[in-house]
Design a protein around this motif. Sequence first.
Motif, PDB file in Angstrom:
ATOM      1  N   UNK A  47       0.809  -1.209   0.000  1.00  0.00           N
ATOM      2  CA  UNK A  47       0.000   0.000   0.000  1.00  0.00           C
ATOM      3  C   UNK A  47       0.844   1.260   0.000  1.00  0.00           C
ATOM      4  N   UNK A  48       2.109   1.144   0.423  1.00  0.00           N
ATOM      5  CA  UNK A  48       2.996   2.310   0.428  1.00  0.00           C
ATOM      6  C   UNK A  48       3.173   2.882  -0.975  1.00  0.00           C
ATOM      7  N   UNK A  49       3.107   2.017  -1.998  1.00  0.00           N
ATOM      8  CA  UNK A  49       3.239   2.490  -3.381  1.00  0.00           C
ATOM      9  C   UNK A  49       2.129   3.485  -3.709  1.00  0.00           C
ATOM     10  N   UNK A  50       0.900   3.131  -3.373  1.00  0.00           N
ATOM     11  CA  UNK A  50      -0.239   3.991  -3.682  1.00  0.00           C
ATOM     12  C   UNK A  50      -0.245   5.228  -2.800  1.00  0.00           C
ATOM     13  N   UNK A  51       0.138   5.072  -1.543  1.00  0.00           N
ATOM     14  CA  UNK A  51       0.222   6.236  -0.655  1.00  0.00           C
ATOM     15  C   UNK A  51       1.182   7.270  -1.219  1.00  0.00           C
ATOM     16  N   UNK A  52       2.328   6.810  -1.709  1.00  0.00           N
ATOM     17  CA  UNK A  52       3.304   7.737  -2.276  1.00  0.00           C
ATOM     18  C   UNK A  52       2.748   8.428  -3.519  1.00  0.00           C
ATOM     19  N   UNK A  53       2.054   7.672  -4.368  1.00  0.00           N
ATOM     20  CA  UNK A  53       1.457   8.268  -5.565  1.00  0.00           C
ATOM     21  C   UNK A  53       0.442   9.346  -5.199  1.00  0.00           C
ATOM     22  N   UNK A  54      -0.412   9.037  -4.243  1.00  0.00           N
ATOM     23  CA  UNK A  54      -1.473   9.976  -3.877  1.00  0.00           C
ATOM     24  C   UNK A  54      -0.926  11.188  -3.130  1.00  0.00           C
TER      25      UNK A  54
END
Length: 235
Positions: A80-87
């Motif tokens: 989920x860290x991938x999406x958190x960074x994107x957002x």
Amino acid sequence: MDDLTPLSMMSAPTARRPLLGLTVLVVEDSKFACDALRLMCLRSGARIRRADCLASARRHLQVYRPSVAIIDMGLPDGSGAELIEELSRGTPRIDVVLGTSGDSFTEEVARAAGADGFLAKPLESLAAFQEAILSRLPVDRRPCGPRKLPVDTIKPDPVAYRDDLCHAAEALQGNTSLDYVARFLSGIALSAHDLALQRAADSVTRGRAEGKLLNADVVRLRQLVDARIAREPAI
């Protein structure tokens, strides 16, 4: 009204429904955890949209921009860290981005990726859920005046727990990563206060990490999952 409706046309938040007018995107592979968040959103006045993996979440985000995103740290197709960074780097930025997990050490990972906060599982406190969002919203998006904190304890549908167990049982029989399945089972067991299942799942995770996994540990985990499927209600 749809997700593109201007905020000025929506009802203002109230003390009883402090998240009125907000849309929450929940990225979570557990139906049990999703049901807890659904109940929290319902009681708070927020609308909920759900995605069970990173790919599904990104499809959602191509269609609309939520007010809040709550992202599980362990998903079937990545962290989920991938999406958190994107957002967190997106423009315009989503107002509130939160990580969630039953593993406390992942809070630091979530915050390092840009999360505004973290919801620790089990997700049971309506007050903690509301405060995690409201404290990070712009002042003009919060309800006016004093607000009594809710004391509700959220209890998700046990059928959702059984669905999670069935999903895990299928994964244990298939080609799904054992690391992922063990973490998934540990998370849902934590949420359901199923200590025996959580310990069995954690034993598998430790064995994998230390290179000392015993076949007996995997067999025990499967037996516990099967036993719970047999006793949990099915509809």
